[in-house]
Design a protein around this motif. Sequence first.
Motif, PDB file in Angstrom:
ATOM      1  N   GLY A 235       0.807  -1.215   0.000  1.00 10.64           N
ATOM      2  CA  GLY A 235       0.000   0.000   0.000  1.00 10.64           C
ATOM      3  C   GLY A 235       0.842   1.268   0.000  1.00 10.64           C
ATOM      4  N   GLY A 236       1.939   1.243   0.739  1.00 13.17           N
ATOM      5  CA  GLY A 236       2.833   2.398   0.798  1.00 13.17           C
ATOM      6  C   GLY A 236       3.418   2.718  -0.560  1.00 13.17           C
ATOM      7  N   ALA A 237       3.686   1.688  -1.365  1.00 13.89           N
ATOM      8  CA  ALA A 237       4.242   1.888  -2.695  1.00 13.89           C
ATOM      9  C   ALA A 237       3.227   2.597  -3.596  1.00 13.89           C
ATOM     10  N   ALA A 238       1.970   2.146  -3.539  1.00 11.85           N
ATOM     11  CA  ALA A 238       0.929   2.785  -4.355  1.00 11.85           C
ATOM     12  C   ALA A 238       0.800   4.250  -3.970  1.00 11.85           C
ATOM     13  N   LYS A 239       0.838   4.501  -2.662  1.00 11.12           N
ATOM     14  CA  LYS A 239       0.735   5.863  -2.150  1.00 11.12           C
ATOM     15  C   LYS A 239       1.911   6.712  -2.638  1.00 11.12           C
ATOM     16  N   PHE A 240       3.113   6.142  -2.565  1.00 16.40           N
ATOM     17  CA  PHE A 240       4.299   6.896  -2.977  1.00 16.40           C
ATOM     18  C   PHE A 240       4.210   7.265  -4.458  1.00 16.40           C
ATOM     19  N   ILE A 241       3.822   6.281  -5.276  1.00 21.24           N
ATOM     20  CA  ILE A 241       3.745   6.533  -6.723  1.00 21.24           C
ATOM     21  C   ILE A 241       2.732   7.641  -7.023  1.00 21.24           C
ATOM     22  N   LYS A 242       1.603   7.597  -6.313  1.00 20.25           N
ATOM     23  CA  LYS A 242       0.580   8.633  -6.545  1.00 20.25           C
ATOM     24  C   LYS A 242       1.056  10.003  -6.071  1.00 20.25           C
ATOM     25  N   ASP A 243       1.672  10.032  -4.891  1.00 22.62           N
ATOM     26  CA  ASP A 243       2.166  11.307  -4.366  1.00 22.62           C
ATOM     27  C   ASP A 243       3.266  11.879  -5.254  1.00 22.62           C
ATOM     28  N   TYR A 244       4.088  10.978  -5.794  1.00 21.75           N
ATOM     29  CA  TYR A 244       5.180  11.399  -6.680  1.00 21.75           C
ATOM     30  C   TYR A 244       4.603  12.136  -7.884  1.00 21.75           C
ATOM     31  N   ALA A 245       3.531  11.577  -8.430  1.00 22.92           N
ATOM     32  CA  ALA A 245       2.884  12.232  -9.581  1.00 22.92           C
ATOM     33  C   ALA A 245       2.195  13.519  -9.148  1.00 22.92           C
ATOM     34  N   ALA A 246       1.518  13.480  -7.980  1.00 21.32           N
ATOM     35  CA  ALA A 246       0.784  14.668  -7.513  1.00 21.32           C
ATOM     36  C   ALA A 246       1.733  15.826  -7.227  1.00 21.32           C
ATOM     37  N   ALA A 247       2.960  15.510  -6.824  1.00 20.34           N
ATOM     38  CA  ALA A 247       3.926  16.566  -6.532  1.00 20.34           C
ATOM     39  C   ALA A 247       4.524  17.142  -7.812  1.00 20.34           C
TER      40      ALA A 247
END
Lengths: 395, 287
Positions: A235-247
């Motif tokens: 789950g943390g990986a999915a979150k990181f990938i999404k946050d990376y794009a959102a940033a």
Amino acid sequence: MTTRRLVLSRSAALVGAASSGLILPSMVRAQSGKVRVGFMLPYTGTYAQLGVAIENGVRMAIDQQGGKLGGREIEWFKVDDESEPSKGVENASKLVQRDKVDVLIGTVHSGVQMGIQKVARDTGVLNLIPNAGVLAATRSLCAPNVFRASYTNSQPTLALGKAMMDRGHKKAVWISWKYAAGDEALEGFKQSYTAAGGTIVKELGLPFPNVEFQALLTEIAALKPDAVACFFAGGGAAKFIKDYAAAGLKGKIPLYGSGFLTEGILDAAGPAAEGIVTTMHYADSLDTPRNKQFRLEYAKAFRSQPDVYAVQGYDTGLLLIQGANAVKGDMSAKPALYKALEGAVIDSPRGKWTMSKFHNPVQDIYLRQVENKENKVIGVAAKALADSGAGCRMG
Amino acid sequence: MDFATFLIQLLNSVQYGLLLFMLAAGLTLIFGIMGVVNLAHGSFYMLGAYLGYSLSAAFDNLAWALGVGTLLAVAFGFALEWLLFRHFYHRDHLDQVLLTFGLIYIFEELRSIVWGDEVHGVAIPALLDGSLPLTDTLSYPIYRLFMSGICLVIAAGLYLLISKTRLGMKIRAGAFNRDMAESLGVNIKLIHATVFALGVGLAAVAGMVAAPVSSVYPNMGASVLIMCFVVVVIGGIGSVRGALIAALLVGLVDTFGKVLLPSMASMLVYMLMAAVLLWKPEGLFKQ
């Protein structure tokens, strides 16, 4: 008085010896006609699906060979390890002392594996590791009776550094959780990236399983490296990938990672994951007849798609079959059994691999890129990659 | 670190600090006024996050989800106070610790039965999705500004409630001298229930607001709870103003620590706490 004390102390010594596994297992083993195989895997909690996939894989490999080991029937035992390191020793002891297993297959969680490792070293029971990547298992705490059929945490990233340099990224930022698996993944990346001439401009970390990435992503944007390499999973990986794009970093600074970054979370991460390049010892889409046949048969047998954990379980089964066949089912013939396991060549869905002298797979690491919610294989990042086995003394 | 990065990290710090304040305020109110050590406070945060997850899926509207979620959480707080906590005000801290520690396990199990053990993501509402470009390379997510805004509004409301209203006066009186307040006709039982429900509500709102940026996952209350205790200890037990200052301090140290000293980041907050305790053993704003 003296005799009573003698009797007492002798029986105490006997009970002690028995409970530490020196006497009981061999006594019972001689009486049993079946090979006793114990699964110590997570069947509840976060890693439950992994445990099931591994068990499916092991059973499938053995069923394909007629359901026997070296000509002997099998008796199965199961313990749910709950991914709970504090119960690791107790759970492993249950299989070894109570169930008298000839081989203990486990486990997923690296912390729990440390408990199994202790029991395996104390009792000499054969332990096959179907997942846990903790370095110590095949390095400082290696043992003649412990074999791993999966990977070390530093193995995928050991191939990542060169791949990134080949793609022209000379300066990289590393980011992961600060815990054993993250640190061990970093070790592999640091070694391969600096050896290839790259510079790690900064190592960023946050406590496991914290997912507040914002401050670190801001820092990455300010540092403007050529690329980012990371280790995250689940789950943390999915979150990181999404946050990376959102940033706003996606498309500006390419993201690389240990393959676990994109395993099982591509639906959750959605379009934010497109284009991410990772390195790992398997990919669902591996285009070989062996892999296609495996995937088809697994899907037929279990009505679900196999993943890397199913493959590792399957390979654990293949490994066990090779060992048992070499000693014709006599699992107490330890020197011959270990020799067969050390010399094993596994024809795996991930490609052929051999066992290193430190009891860890020597295997190809693939370069994969996310395309349409799939980890597409775009090349081989490293052929026959071995773990260093630093500090291992088989004794 | 150039000025623009510094500014954005400052925003990150304030945003994290304000979120911590929402949690620590409830914790410190419940302790300061009722003398209850509430280890289950992190579970209320988790409950809020899971409520936010379910309600935002059900309503598809942030305002509705927040409103209904807050009402549910406050009602839950009243019920819990009535059923359990009020029987523990006169017991010693060890009993309270055991009660609330047990509650953590019960809430985790219930959470597992109702929502399962997977990690859930909560989508940011379309209106607040996206980011404001501050320089050519750096931008700041709009949702985080919104979070900070909500926390500020609630902090201001809390301040007004406690220092300017009749209810606030009664709360302060009850905390200062319970028997005297009671003999002057203040309904202490009702005050206690209200304060408790308010604390639960604050924690749950914090969880709901944080859900889109922190994900929703098992045991998420644990790490937050520890940070809350750090904030309460630094700020001074029972002081809401102290909680605000301490939360902002912790936010600063944690955020800049992560960036400037990544290898020591998880330690820095505790070093701050140790330093404050050496200098002021009762915390910065002991009442």
